[in-house]
Each structure stands twice: as C-alpha cells, then as structure tokens.
Design an enzyme around this catalytic site. Structure first.
Site, mmCIF file in Angstrom:
data_model
loop_
_atom_site.group_PDB
_atom_site.id
_atom_site.type_symbol
_atom_site.label_atom_id
_atom_site.label_comp_id
_atom_site.label_asym_id
_atom_site.label_seq_id
_atom_site.Cartn_x
_atom_site.Cartn_y
_atom_site.Cartn_z
ATOM 1 N N HIS A 189 32.808 100.207 6.068
ATOM 2 C CA HIS A 189 33.281 101.588 5.915
ATOM 3 C C HIS A 189 33.245 102.039 4.474
ATOM 4 C CE1 HIS A 189 35.572 100.925 9.807
ATOM 5 N NE2 HIS A 189 34.473 101.599 10.031
ATOM 6 N N ARG A 290 22.805 109.683 15.166
ATOM 7 C CA ARG A 290 23.346 108.490 15.846
ATOM 8 C C ARG A 290 24.469 108.944 16.778
ATOM 9 N NH1 ARG A 290 22.513 105.755 10.461
ATOM 10 N NH2 ARG A 290 21.336 103.857 10.895
ATOM 11 N N ARG A 326 19.061 110.668 18.845
ATOM 12 C CA ARG A 326 18.862 109.360 19.477
ATOM 13 C C ARG A 326 19.877 109.207 20.607
ATOM 14 N NH1 ARG A 326 19.669 103.997 16.090
ATOM 15 N NH2 ARG A 326 21.874 104.476 16.249
ATOM 16 N N GLU A 421 12.100 99.139 16.938
ATOM 17 C CA GLU A 421 13.099 98.257 16.332
ATOM 18 C C GLU A 421 12.889 96.827 16.781
ATOM 19 O OE1 GLU A 421 17.119 100.483 16.094
ATOM 20 O OE2 GLU A 421 16.378 100.819 18.108
ATOM 21 N N CYS A 492 13.484 105.726 10.008
ATOM 22 C CA CYS A 492 14.859 106.231 9.892
ATOM 23 C C CYS A 492 15.843 105.117 9.564
ATOM 24 C CB CYS A 492 15.278 106.977 11.151
ATOM 25 S SG CYS A 492 15.348 105.946 12.617
HETATM 26 C C1 PEP Z 1 17.736 100.880 12.608
HETATM 27 O O1 PEP Z 1 17.949 99.905 13.331
HETATM 28 O O2 PEP Z 1 17.009 100.850 11.603
HETATM 29 C C2 PEP Z 1 18.370 102.177 12.904
HETATM 30 C C3 PEP Z 1 18.050 103.262 12.229
HETATM 31 O O3 PEP Z 1 19.335 102.189 13.852
HETATM 32 P P1 PEP Z 1 20.831 101.646 13.611
HETATM 33 O O4 PEP Z 1 20.973 101.336 12.163
HETATM 34 O O5 PEP Z 1 21.738 102.750 14.040
HETATM 35 O O6 PEP Z 1 20.860 100.459 14.514
HETATM 36 MG MG MG Z 2 18.883 100.196 15.245
#
Ligand code: PEP
Ligand code: MG
Length: 569
Positions: A189, A290, A326, A421, A492
């Site tokens: 955080h 997100r 997303r 991913e 991203c």
């Molecule tokens: C990632 O995995 O790079 C992503 C952008 O998603 P998160 O960080 O929310 O898992």
């Molecule tokens: Mg991710």
C-alpha cells in the site's frame, strides 16, 4: 537489500523524484503489558475486546468513507472488515476464556491470523501489515495507550517499519516530503499510495527504522536509495531532476518518437476517483482499468446496475478518449470474497482471472452486461470502450471470451481483446490474435509465470527483473505477431512506466503503453527524444543481452546524452 555504502540505505524506489528533509519515525505499536493477569471475569473481558474491535472498525469505516472512491478508501474499508471479522473476535474470546489476558489474547489471535495470511502468500501476505495495525489499535484502546501513528508538525520524511493504510490516512499529507519503509514491497500500500500522490518513496530500505528523528536524509526514488547527510552535489542533482520532471508535465502532446511514430500513452486506474485524476493529465485514455479493485471489500457479487453506473462514470470522465476495461481478475494475489475458490493449494496457478468463467460464469456474464449497459448510459460522446480478459491461456479461451462478450451486448464498435500474461499465449500469439481485436501484455504476471517466481516475494526480485531476456523475448514475439496481424498490442504491466523499457518496447513494435499517471511525463519525454530506428536498435541490443543487467545497460548505452539527466541514469 543491505546498506552497501556507508551512509546509504539501498531499497526499491517508487517514482523518479528525490527530496531532502528531516526524518520522523512513525510510532510503533503499543507495549503489551508484561504481567497481564488472567481476567477475573472472562465474559466481561470478552465484552471489552468486542467493544474495542467495534470502535476500531467504526473509526476505520469513517476514515474509509472520508477517502471514498480512492484506493486508500478501498484499502481502509478492507481493514475495517478485518476488525469486524467474527473469526478474529471469536479466537480472542476463546483465548480469554482459557485464561489469557485481554491484550495478549488480541495480540495472539492477530498473530495466528497473520501466520495464516503469510502462508497463503501473495496479496494476503501483504495484508498482514493491515491486520497487525488493527491489532495494535485494539491493544492501544484496551491498555489506555496512544494510538500508533505520527502527528506531523513540520515537513518531514516519514520513516516506518511499514505503513498500513490506517497509518497513511492519519498523516497530514501536505507535510509529507517522502516516505521510507524498512519492509513492504513495490506492490504494498505504501508504494501504491506514494505513487499516486507523486511522493518520492523507497521501500525495503534495510536499517531505515534505525534512523534518528531529525536526521537529514535524501530520498532518491529513481536510484532506490536513502542517503544520510546528503552533500550539496546530491541536493543539486535532486533539485535539477525535480525541476526537469516538473517541466516535462508541460508537454501534453500525444506520445510519439522524435520522428513522429505514434505510441499511445495511457493510464492505469482502479477506481472512479483514479479515473478523474488521470483524466486531468495528458493520458490519451485508460489502458488498464483494474475493475477488481472496486470490489476488494465487497462481500457479495455487485449488482449489474451498480456496476454499470461506475463504468459509465469512467467512460464519461474520458469522453473523446479510449478506456480499456479489464474484466475481474479475482484470485491469487487479489482475492474477492464473493469469487473465492475454496481449497486451492496453489492459487496463482488456479482459477483466477478469466478462468472464473469455469466456476462462476454468471459473475463474468453480469460484468459484461454491465459494461454493455454502461456504454448506453454514458452517451454517444463518452470514451470509446475496449474490453479485455485477464489470464487467458489458449486461443480457445480467447475466442470463447469474445463470443461471450458479444452475447452480453458488447457489439458494434467495442474492441475485444485479451491480456498476454501466460507464456503459452505469448508463444502462440499469432493464433490468439486471429480471434481478438487487440492484446495487452501484462508484464507483471508474464514475468512471474515465465520466471516461476512469486511476483510479491521481495527476495526473488532479481529473477523478476523486468529486463530478464526470457521475458523480453516473449514480449517481442507478441509485439511482432501484432505487427504482422496489424492489430494493436500494448503493454500495461509495470514495465510500461519505465522510460528506458518504454524505448525498447516501442522498438519491438508495441503500440501503446499504459502506466500510473505519474509515470507518463518521463516516458513521453524518453520517446520524444529518440527516433523509431533508435528504439529498434535498443530493442535488438536488449534482446541480444545475456542477462537482465546486460539488457538494461545495452539500452542505457544507446540513450541520447541529453535524455540521461532527466531519466536519472
Ligand atoms: C500484469 O500482470 O502485468 C497486469 C497488468 O495485471 P495485474 O498487475 O493487475 O495482475
Ligand atoms: Mg496480471
């Protein structure tokens, strides 16, 4: 990480700014009474514990409401839920009835839960700070000690073992020059909130809690270090860097290389308040919304209409631009109470992200319907809506997602895509792209799964280095598939906000970069300072390197000299 040079504490920097100021240590938790007797009247003691937990919950709920719509508000709400968790008070009551004193009972119950959270790992492990802060507040109330925290009277560098959201919300942020923590990680955080506020921050700085109040330190986020008693040279360097970063904010033109090759520069958001803040910047849209962040403290699946109103507010905030939403990425490091999978030994490899469709398809469909409805509600001039699914592993899943989204009403003009991913998807990017309109590389998870290293474990940071050539190769392969298919492929994950990496990604053929809004000016400047051919040369050099350090050095070596000082390399 250890202090490597005398007078310097090494850690992980958040942001690029630097600041000099006096240290103020955050007061630690209350003392546990040394000889606490067994309660004479255990039921009265249980009632006192319950009252103290309720008072802490009420206080955190009020602070959460005061910060409504912000990430801080969300995490305070989640901490309030912990204080109200019947399992916690039940365990403390059990210990009291077995003869433990009140303060020790609360402390011991909290530590038992903390051990469980730590063994689950990921997001849960990072919530241990919040849990302990709830415990400290309850113990302080029960024993008549002051609440943990810090009352700032003058501008200072705030130093703590770690900062819980409750600690952060109690700070007068106008007086916080920078933040240093001994623990925490880049996704804690402290880091998220510091990033959003644009405060220089260094986390995991071993030795930080040993700094004396009033000692003058420089917090150098770009280099991930805290320098004690900084000399004039370093002070001058930090001042010049801050001035240069301020100047970069004046550039509000769309992202492009020096020779005009466009690369969209987008913002990552998690709430409507984030959207409103990011909309005021020069972000060309949102590249990652997100949505699970909206529901971290929800106990029931959100209703379609309520979701639609939230999404419509974001689409309106970005009128005339684009918003990539997303779908829920629940599970593993981001558990949602209403979408949790029972009994997974290995949640990061379990039912998370789009895989939720296997166990709770109605939650996925409701969200897609809510998005279709939001588009109608937001009006014709609202943002262009793109929707993507997280954690796709096969072309079949990608095609199924597109079909499900169309059925839910996401038709004409809504771009439908997937996140890349999972290495399997990067390896088969040609086939996956055939079924979708676009792809977005989530480099945080792509690195975790490629390197088989938990992304939240600070001790594996070297394996998770964003410059690991194996990860770069998968990114390059996906970007090349996008170029051949003439479909947009963005990034991203955190890599996108690193100006050096942004140059290499552009050279690989990536079409957009999405990051926290504070990172946009430096990335825009890096692109504007180099031609596409230079970016391509950087990509080639990074891909040819033997290891992560070599890949980054190769890009640094090709930087134009005038970009170096601003980028602090
Ligand atoms: C990632 O995995 O790079 C992503 C952008 O998603 P998160 O960080 O929310 O898992
Ligand atoms: Mg991710």
């Amino acid at each position: 990480m250890d202090a490597t040079t005398e007078g310097v504490l090494d850690g992980i920097g958040v942001g690029r700014r630097g600041v000099v100021g006096p240290v103020r240590q955050v007061r630690g938790g209350p003392e546990l009474p040394a000889d606490e007797p067994a309660p004479a009247d255990p039921e009265a003691a249980v009632a006192e514990i319950e009252a103290a937990l309720a008072a802490v919950q009420e206080d955190l709920t009020a602070r959460s409401a005061a910060a409504e719509g912000t990430t801080l508000g969300e995490v305070l709400g989640a901490a309030a839920l912990m204080a109200g968790d019947p399992a916690l008070s039940a365990r403390a009551a059990e210990l009291v009835r077995a003869g433990t004193g009140r303060a020790h009972a609360v402390h011991d119950a909290v530590e038992e839960f903390a051990t469980t959270f730590e063994s689950i790992g990921g997001y849960m492990a990072e919530r241990v700070t919040d849990l302990r802060s709830v415990g400290d507040r309850v113990v302080a109330r029960l024993t008549g000690q002051p609440e943990p925290g810090l009352d700032l009277q003058e501008p200072a560098v705030v130093v703590a073992r770690d900062l819980s959201p409750a600690d952060t919300s109690a700070l007068d942020l106008d007086l916080v020059l920078g933040i240093v923590t001994e623990e925490g990680g880049p996704t804690s955080h402290t880091a998220i909130i510091a990033g959003q506020l644009g405060l220089p921050c260094v986390v995991r700085a071993a030795g930080a809690t040993g700094l004396a109040d009033g000692e003058i330190v420089a917090v150098d986020a770009a280099h991930g270090r805290v320098v004690l008693d900084p000399d004039d040279e370093l002070r001058g360097e930090l001042d010049r860097r801050s001035a240069a970063l301020d100047a970069l904010e004046a550039d509000r033109e769309p992202g492009a290389t020096a020779d005009g090759h466009a690369v969209q520069l987008l913002a990552n958001i998690g709430t409507v308040a984030d959207a409103e803040r990011a909309a005021a910047t020069a972000a060309e849209g949102v590249g990652l919304f997100r949505t699970e962040v909206l529901f971290l403290d929800a106990t029931e699946a959100p209703a379609v209409q309520a979701q639609a109103e939230t999404y419509a507010a974001v689409l309106r905030a970005f009128a005339g631009r684009k918003v990539v939403v997303r779908t829920l990425d629940a599970g593993a490091d981001k558990p949602l109470a209403f979408a949790n999978q029972a009994d997974e030994d290995n949640p990061a490899l379990g039912v998370r992200g789009y895989r939720l469709v296997r166990t709770m398809p109605e939650i996925v469909r409701d969200q897609l319907r809510a998005l279709a409805s939001a588009r109608g509600q937001a009006g014709a001039d609202a943002a262009e809506l793109w929707v993507m699914a997280p954690m796709i592993s096969t072309a079949g899943e990608a095609a199924e997602f597109v079909a499900t989204a169309r059925e839910a009403g996401l038709t004409d003009g809504v771009g439908l895509g997937v996140m890349v991913e999972v290495p399997a998807v990067a390896l088969r990017a040609d086939g996956v792209l055939a079924d979708v309109d676009f792809a977005s590389l989530g480099t945080n998870d792509l690195a975790q799964y490629t390197m088989a290293s938990d992304r939240l474990l600070g001790g594996l940071a070297d394996l998770l280095d964003r410059w690991q050539p194996a990860v770069l190769e998968l990114v390059a392969r996906t970007a090349a598939a996008g170029v051949s298919a003439r479909k947009p492929v963005g990034v991203c994950g955190e890599s996108a906000g690193d100006p050096l990496m942004a140059l290499a990604l552009t050279g690989m053929g990536v079409t957009s970069l999405s990051m926290s809004a504070g990172a946009l000016p430096a990335v825009r400047h890096a692109l504007r300072s180099h031609t596409l051919a230079e970016c391509e040369a950087m990509a080639q050099a990074a891909l040819a390197a033997a290891d992560a350090a070599g890949a980054r050095d190769a890009v640094v070596h090709l930087l134009r000299p005038e970009a170096r000082e601003v980028l602090a390399v």
